[in-house]
Structures are given as structure tokens and as C-alpha cells.
Design a protein around this motif. Structure first.
Motif, short mmCIF file in Angstrom:
data_model
loop_
_atom_site.label_atom_id
_atom_site.label_comp_id
_atom_site.label_asym_id
_atom_site.label_seq_id
_atom_site.Cartn_x
_atom_site.Cartn_y
_atom_site.Cartn_z
N GLU A 235 104.98 49.06 -3.15
CA GLU A 235 106.32 48.10 -2.52
C GLU A 235 107.34 49.14 -1.78
O GLU A 235 107.48 50.20 -2.24
CB GLU A 235 106.93 47.51 -3.80
N SER B 211 111.27 48.93 0.40
CA SER B 211 112.30 48.11 0.66
C SER B 211 113.19 49.02 1.52
O SER B 211 113.31 50.13 1.55
CB SER B 211 112.90 47.67 -0.66
N THR C 258 117.98 42.71 3.33
CA THR C 258 116.84 43.45 2.78
C THR C 258 115.39 43.04 3.06
O THR C 258 115.16 41.87 2.72
CB THR C 258 117.21 43.61 1.31
N VAL D 196 111.46 43.56 1.89
CA VAL D 196 110.63 44.20 1.07
C VAL D 196 109.28 43.89 1.66
O VAL D 196 108.77 42.68 1.89
CB VAL D 196 110.78 43.49 -0.36
N SER E 295 105.35 44.66 0.55
CA SER E 295 104.49 45.16 -0.56
C SER E 295 103.04 44.46 -0.53
O SER E 295 102.89 43.71 0.37
CB SER E 295 104.99 44.49 -1.97
N ASN F 8 108.73 49.60 8.49
CA ASN F 8 110.04 49.13 8.05
C ASN F 8 111.25 49.92 8.92
O ASN F 8 112.08 49.18 9.44
CB ASN F 8 110.39 49.43 6.48
#
Length: 156
Positions: A6, A8, A104, A106, A108, A135
Motif C-alpha cells: 500500500e 499513499s 489523498t 491510496v 494498494s 503516484n
């Protein structure tokens, strides 16, 4: 055997801006260092074709099933290597909008199957780096888009 990766990242852009870039699949080859293509009708229940190229590892193309596609909130698929149960991956993107206008993201993936231990090192290194690179690039694009609109900059 199971394993989860994961990542973020906080992006200074609205969830709409982030979602627009995340789901503009035709442009993936131009900017995305990890997921090189997503083809097919991205809709819950449909199978799509996804090409990933983790840094420092062999790329692969697979045909996962879309589990969720909720605008500005969630995009999730489930894919398997060869047959179900050997090496299955549930990949997900979750967006959370914040009051300050940021989002945000995330990203995963939950891996299950008897081959997970065999790929564990690659997942911890190459796949994780791929998530992080994607990201970061998504953040750069979204924040540049915000700046362009704030200053009414027109790109040639």
C-alpha cells in the motif's frame, strides 16, 4: 499465502482533477511509468486488459475483472496469473477529498495464492517502486493542471 502493498500520496488538487488523470487511460503510455495501458470498457463486472511494467522487472499483460469503478472515489480490479488461486491480485485506487481542496490517493494491492512467497521480493521492491513512481507522476500532473488553470496558462 497473502501479502499486501500500500502506498499513499497527498495531492494538492481536487479529487475530480486526480480522477480525470487516473481514468484517462489513453494517455497512460505518455506519463505512467508503471501501468502502461488499460484497454476495454472500464465498468464494474467487465474484464479489461492491463499492461504493467514494474521498474527493474519483466512487464506483463493480464485481463482482470473490474470490481469497483466509482467516480472520484474508487477503482478496483481482480486479476490472476494463469489460473485463479496461484497468484491473484486485487489492485485498488482510493481517493479521499479534503476540505482544503487536496486529495489523498491510496494505491494498494492484496496478493493471494500459493505463488505469493515466490514473488515476495519482487513485490516488495519492483512493484512497490512502480506504485510510488506512478503516484508521484500523477501528483505532478494534477498539481501542474491546477497551476495552469489558476494562471490561465494555455499550453501550445
Amino acid at each position: 499465502m497473502t501479502k499486501q502493498i500500500e502506498t499513499s500520496i497527498r495531492i494538492k488538487a481536487s479529487s475530480e482533477t486526480v480522477w480525470d488523470i487516473l481514468t484517462d487511460f489513453e494517455k497512460y503510455p505518455q506519463w505512467n511509468p508503471f501501468i502502461k495501458s488499460v484497454k476495454g470498457e472500464v465498468k464494474e463486472g467487465n474484464n479489461i486488459e492491463v499492461r504493467i511494467e514494474p521498474p527493474g522487472a519483466k512487464g506483463m499483460t493480464f485481463k482482470p475483472k473490474v470490481l469497483a469503478f466509482k467516480p472520484q472515489k474508487e477503482f478496483k480490479w481482480l486479476g490472476n496469473l494463469w489460473v485463479k488461486g496461484l497468484f491473484d491480485g486485487e489492485h485498488a485506487f482510493f481517493l479521499t477529498a479534503h476540505k482544503d481542496g487536496s486529495t489523498t490517493l491510496v494505491q494498494s494491492e492484496k496478493f493471494k495464492g500459493i505463488l505469493v512467497p515466490l514473488f515476495s521480493n519482487m513485490l516488495d521492491n519492483n512493484t512497490l517502486k512502480g506504485f510510488q513512481q506512478m503516484n508521484e507522476k500523477l501528483r505532478e500532473l494534477a498539481e501542474a493542471k491546477v497551476l495552469e488553470s489558476a494562471f490561465n496558462v494555455v499550453k501550445p
